[in-house]
Design an enzyme around this catalytic site. Structure first.
Site, mmCIF file in Angstrom:
data_model
loop_
_atom_site.group_PDB
_atom_site.id
_atom_site.type_symbol
_atom_site.label_atom_id
_atom_site.label_comp_id
_atom_site.label_asym_id
_atom_site.label_seq_id
_atom_site.Cartn_x
_atom_site.Cartn_y
_atom_site.Cartn_z
ATOM 1 N N ASP A 1 -13.445 30.738 34.411
ATOM 2 C CA ASP A 1 -13.543 30.274 33.022
ATOM 3 C C ASP A 1 -13.900 31.392 32.050
ATOM 4 O O ASP A 1 -14.042 31.151 30.860
ATOM 5 C CB ASP A 1 -14.601 29.159 32.947
ATOM 6 C CG ASP A 1 -14.621 28.440 31.608
ATOM 7 O OD1 ASP A 1 -13.542 28.274 31.003
ATOM 8 O OD2 ASP A 1 -15.709 28.045 31.152
ATOM 9 N N SER B 1 -13.469 25.412 25.664
ATOM 10 C CA SER B 1 -12.503 24.959 26.660
ATOM 11 C C SER B 1 -12.263 23.463 26.493
ATOM 12 O O SER B 1 -13.204 22.695 26.281
ATOM 13 C CB SER B 1 -13.019 25.243 28.069
ATOM 14 O OG SER B 1 -13.262 26.623 28.252
ATOM 15 N N GLN C 1 -5.574 27.035 31.526
ATOM 16 C CA GLN C 1 -6.575 26.484 30.623
ATOM 17 C C GLN C 1 -5.973 26.289 29.234
ATOM 18 O O GLN C 1 -5.190 27.123 28.770
ATOM 19 C CB GLN C 1 -7.787 27.397 30.510
ATOM 20 C CG GLN C 1 -8.927 26.832 29.670
ATOM 21 C CD GLN C 1 -10.113 27.776 29.586
ATOM 22 O OE1 GLN C 1 -10.168 28.626 28.714
ATOM 23 N NE2 GLN C 1 -11.050 27.629 30.529
#
Length: 299
Positions: A212, A236, A286
């Protein structure tokens, strides 16, 4: 072990603290509690929630099955001052696959939903992309070592870069910090800052946590903005990881990323994670909020 109120956590090394995050407390059947990160400031890091949710799901799966994919949606920002409750739904255990849903909650509200699938090891046809030719980690500086050179960045952000962490990052380019318009690609080496235990579940949780770090920043590169800039709001929205092979997070791995699209205040990026010897061990995707409102004096 219940580490939620352990006063020694703050005295542990960053690597030990990170491992403690994945030592979930069992509250009841399918119900777990994850410790807060004593070094966190502000909202909970998304990678922490994903890693803990994966650790919770793995507690409920037969030992002969390993995670091969996870898909997570961030519903609300987490409060870094509180532990997180994880509820696991055992949707199916088939002949070779197991499916789980994980709901992460704080104060009775959902902060993350995740579905994940586990597969029994099988033989099969195989191929993979080649790892890109990039500088080796020994030729590069860590984020902590770069911080003093990036004097144009806010002091608070450079403090964040200097802070000892459980995972070291080394970037092949620092254009992400420059404010220059650049091609939407990044290559970032990462590894656990210590010796992780042998359990593959811990190594996969560390990989999920680390995945991430830089994907959303990749989508900002063609626009010459950084998430520390005034007028930028980022977060995110959803995150996916496919696990292709066993990993050793005590060794350097390369996360190579690109972004093919952004619009409507959202950016989309995808990545591949290679072991140092060139094995493709994971793939990532993502989408994130990428809202930019230039300050009035810049218009």
């Amino acid at each position: 072990m219940d580490n939620l109120n352990d006063p020694s956590l703050a005295q542990k090394s960053p690597a030990e603290t990170m491992l403690s995050l994945f030592e979930l407390e069992t509250i009841d059947i399918n119900l777990y509690r994850g410790a807060r990160d004593p070094e966190a400031r502000g909202r909970v890091f998304g990678g922490q929630v994903i890693g803990q949710a994966l650790a919770a799901a793995e507690r409920t799966v037969p030992h002969d099955r390993s995670v091969h994919s996870l898909h997570a949606y961030f519903v609300r920002a987490g409060n870094d001052a509180l532990p997180i409750i994880y509820r696991v739904e055992r949707d199916r255990d088939g002949g070779s696959f197991s499916n789980r849903r994980v709901i992460a909650q704080q104060n009775g509200e959902t902060i993350l939903n995740m579905i994940t699938s586990f597969h029994m090891e099988e033989e099969g046809l195989s191929h993979q992309d080649a790892m890109p030719d990039v500088p080796l980690p020994e030729e590069l500086k860590t984020d902590a070592e770069l911080a003093d050179e990036l004097t144009h960045l806010p002091d608070g952000f450079r403090w964040f870069m200097r802070r000892p962490r459980g995972v070291d990052l080394k970037r092949t380019s620092i254009k992400v910090f420059s404010g220059e318009v650049a091609e939407p690609k990044q290559h970032v080496w990462f590894r656990f800052n210590g010796q992780p235990p042998e359990e593959q579940g811990v190594h996969r949780a560390i990989l999920a946590y680390s995945s991430d770090f830089s994907l959303l920043g990749t989508a900002m590169l063609p626009h010459g903005v950084h998430w520390s800039d005034s007028g930028v709001r980022s977060a995110s929205i959803d995150h996916a990881v496919w696990f292709h092979a066993p990993v050793d997070m005590g060794e350097w791995h390369l996360h190579t990323m690109r972004s093919g699209w952004s619009a409507g205040s959202r950016g989309h990026s995808s990545g591949q994670i290679f072991s140092r010897d060139g094995r493709l061990v994971a793939s990532t995707v993502q989408e994130g909020l990428m809202r930019y409102r230039p300050p009035q004096d810049e218009k």
